[in-house]
Design a protein around this motif. Structure first.
Motif, PDB file in Angstrom:
ATOM      1  N   ARG A  11       1.033  -1.153   0.048  1.00  0.00           N
ATOM      2  CA  ARG A  11       0.063  -0.044  -0.104  1.00  0.00           C
ATOM      3  C   ARG A  11       0.722   1.241  -0.060  1.00  0.00           C
ATOM      4  O   ARG A  11       0.578   2.233  -0.650  1.00  0.00           O
ATOM      5  CB  ARG A  11      -0.917   0.034   1.100  1.00  0.00           C
ATOM      6  CG  ARG A  11      -1.841  -1.240   1.151  1.00  0.00           C
ATOM      7  CD  ARG A  11      -3.025  -1.027   0.012  1.00  0.00           C
ATOM      8  NE  ARG A  11      -3.842   0.105  -0.056  1.00  0.00           N
ATOM      9  CZ  ARG A  11      -4.580   0.375  -1.005  1.00  0.00           C
ATOM     10  NH1 ARG A  11      -4.323  -0.442  -2.138  1.00  0.00           N
ATOM     11  NH2 ARG A  11      -5.120   1.214  -0.985  1.00  0.00           N
ATOM     12  N   THR A 253     -14.433   3.766   7.116  1.00  0.00           N
ATOM     13  CA  THR A 253     -14.139   4.034   5.427  1.00  0.00           C
ATOM     14  C   THR A 253     -14.696   5.418   4.986  1.00  0.00           C
ATOM     15  O   THR A 253     -14.047   6.213   4.494  1.00  0.00           O
ATOM     16  CB  THR A 253     -14.655   3.059   4.594  1.00  0.00           C
ATOM     17  OG1 THR A 253     -14.218   1.660   4.988  1.00  0.00           O
ATOM     18  CG2 THR A 253     -14.616   3.203   3.195  1.00  0.00           C
ATOM     19  N   LEU A 257     -12.517   8.794   3.860  1.00  0.00           N
ATOM     20  CA  LEU A 257     -12.923   9.555   2.525  1.00  0.00           C
ATOM     21  C   LEU A 257     -13.405  10.715   2.764  1.00  0.00           C
ATOM     22  O   LEU A 257     -13.157  11.787   2.163  1.00  0.00           O
ATOM     23  CB  LEU A 257     -14.040   8.606   1.767  1.00  0.00           C
ATOM     24  CG  LEU A 257     -13.440   7.161   1.292  1.00  0.00           C
ATOM     25  CD1 LEU A 257     -14.870   6.522   0.730  1.00  0.00           C
ATOM     26  CD2 LEU A 257     -12.224   7.359   0.399  1.00  0.00           C
ATOM     27  N   VAL A 305      -6.100  12.894  -0.059  1.00  0.00           N
ATOM     28  CA  VAL A 305      -6.936  11.709  -0.134  1.00  0.00           C
ATOM     29  C   VAL A 305      -6.336  10.200  -0.209  1.00  0.00           C
ATOM     30  O   VAL A 305      -6.721   9.410   0.441  1.00  0.00           O
ATOM     31  CB  VAL A 305      -7.880  12.001  -1.598  1.00  0.00           C
ATOM     32  CG1 VAL A 305      -8.723  10.653  -1.727  1.00  0.00           C
ATOM     33  CG2 VAL A 305      -8.798  13.225  -1.504  1.00  0.00           C
ATOM     34  N   ASN A 309      -6.588   7.282   2.409  1.00  0.00           N
ATOM     35  CA  ASN A 309      -7.024   6.040   2.109  1.00  0.00           C
ATOM     36  C   ASN A 309      -6.045   4.648   2.789  1.00  0.00           C
ATOM     37  O   ASN A 309      -6.258   3.535   3.096  1.00  0.00           O
ATOM     38  CB  ASN A 309      -7.008   5.943   0.575  1.00  0.00           C
ATOM     39  CG  ASN A 309      -8.203   6.427  -0.117  1.00  0.00           C
ATOM     40  OD1 ASN A 309      -9.171   6.757   0.778  1.00  0.00           O
ATOM     41  ND2 ASN A 309      -8.210   6.849  -1.309  1.00  0.00           N
ATOM     42  N   VAL A 312      -7.009   4.422   6.224  1.00  0.00           N
ATOM     43  CA  VAL A 312      -8.041   3.636   6.408  1.00  0.00           C
ATOM     44  C   VAL A 312      -7.656   2.106   6.114  1.00  0.00           C
ATOM     45  O   VAL A 312      -8.029   1.314   7.022  1.00  0.00           O
ATOM     46  CB  VAL A 312      -9.007   3.914   5.405  1.00  0.00           C
ATOM     47  CG1 VAL A 312     -10.283   2.949   5.329  1.00  0.00           C
ATOM     48  CG2 VAL A 312      -9.614   5.255   5.910  1.00  0.00           C
ATOM     49  N   ASP A 313      -6.566   1.790   5.193  1.00  0.00           N
ATOM     50  CA  ASP A 313      -6.234   0.465   5.074  1.00  0.00           C
ATOM     51  C   ASP A 313      -5.395  -0.186   6.438  1.00  0.00           C
ATOM     52  O   ASP A 313      -5.603  -1.198   6.643  1.00  0.00           O
ATOM     53  CB  ASP A 313      -5.342   0.393   3.729  1.00  0.00           C
ATOM     54  CG  ASP A 313      -6.058   0.737   2.608  1.00  0.00           C
ATOM     55  OD1 ASP A 313      -7.321   0.322   2.535  1.00  0.00           O
ATOM     56  OD2 ASP A 313      -5.515   0.967   1.316  1.00  0.00           O
TER      57      ASP A 313
END
Length: 328
Positions: A11, A253, A257, A305, A309, A312-313
């Motif tokens: 990631r 999530t 976002l 952004v 993300n 969040v992962d």
């Protein structure tokens, strides 16, 4: 353990090509737009000779091919240089940093309010599913979801600023105010913050209500919930100790976002309320054709952004170790 480390490394690696693609697309699209800052300056000054405009474009490097401009821009980014704002006559990075505190205060206030109130309303709606209270919360969330941000902002200004005079119309502080101490300054900023923060939060609050309600209803019928009830736990303890924890992934999530995408909504809200943040800066950059500034803001928001993300992962891996065993 190795699977989780590999997933995190994968990631992290994806940030590089993703960011490069964003920069490339944004640069090309903005360069394809007609006109530039030299045209705007010439128009405001009442006209300029073609020789003068050609000289200015040569001075700012706007006369070379687009691919060479892109290479120069990438080299500047490698050195953490977002370019120079010809309109504001200062580096783009300094401009963004000067407006960042105002946007952070507005965005964090909006997201915290939306998260707390939206999740609580979603819990209540799921707990009393099919009741009158559930119906009222659903109607409220639908209205908040469908109402444009600018209309909400204008309505709040008319009601609370013009008619009731409870809050200021625009700005971040009172013009010409003489603050006796830091507390009086903080109170004045807070009064200016309430209406734009509420306007920005209403849409996201409605999303939290919907996501929380649907996620909790999916978990309600599972075996571990029936087991918790069979142990004699109170309903609210079952909700907060078991159901909400297992329904948290969609909420995380949406939060990631929203934090990354708040800038798009803040452009409208900051313009309506005259809030001196990055959104208002982007709005002014569009009309002044300051492409360096606009590209810098777009790159900053896009990187935010991508970063959210990634966060969040990582939270997914922490909450559900099974996710680290597969790559998406």
């Amino acid at each position: 353990m190795q699977g989780r480390i590999g997933y995190i490394g994968w990631r992290l690696f994806q940030i590089v090509p993703t960011t490069f693609t964003i920069v490339l697309l944004a640069f090309v699209l903005m360069k394809l737009a007609p006109g530039d800052v030299i045209d705007v300056v010439a128009g405001e000054s009442g006209g300029a000779t073609p020789e003068y405009m050609a000289e200015m474009r040569e001075l700012y490097g706007l006369n070379i091919p687009i691919w060479q401009q892109f290479v120069h821009y990438i080299v500047s980014l490698v050195h953490f240089d977002l370019g120079y704002s010809f309109r504001e006559n200062m580096p783009v990075a300094d401009l963004i940093l000067s407006r960042l505190p105002a946007t952070i205060s507005l965005s964090l206030t909006a997201i915290i309010f939306a998260l707390v109130v939206g999740v609580m309303l979603g819990i209540i709606a799921a707990r009393y599913r099919g009741s009158f209270l559930d119906g009222m919360i659903s109607v409220f969330s639908t209205i908040g979801f469908a109402t444009p941000l600018f209309w909400i902002g204008l309505l709040l200004i008319v009601l609370f600023s013009i008619n009731l005079r409870w809050f200021p119309v625009s700005g971040i502080t009172t013009v010409g105010a003489d603050y006796a101490n830091d507390l009086s300054y903080l109170l004045d900023v807070t009064r200016h913050l309430i209406l734009p923060a509420f306007s920005l939060s209403l849409f996201f609050l409605s999303m939290y209500v919907r996501i929380t309600r649907s996620s909790m209803l999916e978990v309600y019928g599972q075996d571990f919930v029936r087991t918790a009830r069979a142990k004699g736990l109170s309903e609210w303890r079952v909700i907060f100790g078991h159901i909400l924890r297992n329904a948290a992934l969609p909420i995380i999530t949406i939060t990631g976002l929203e934090i990354g995408g708040l800038l798009s909504g803040s452009v409208v809200v900051e313009t309506v309320f005259g809030w001196p943040g990055i959104g208002r800066l982007a709005y002014d950059a569009v009309f002044s054709r300051d492409l360096n500034l606009l590209l810098g803001i777009f790159l900053f928001s896009s990187f935010l952004v991508v970063l959210m993300n990634l966060v969040v992962d990582l939270l997914y891996v922490a909450l559900d170790p099974r996710i680290g065993g597969r790559r998406s």
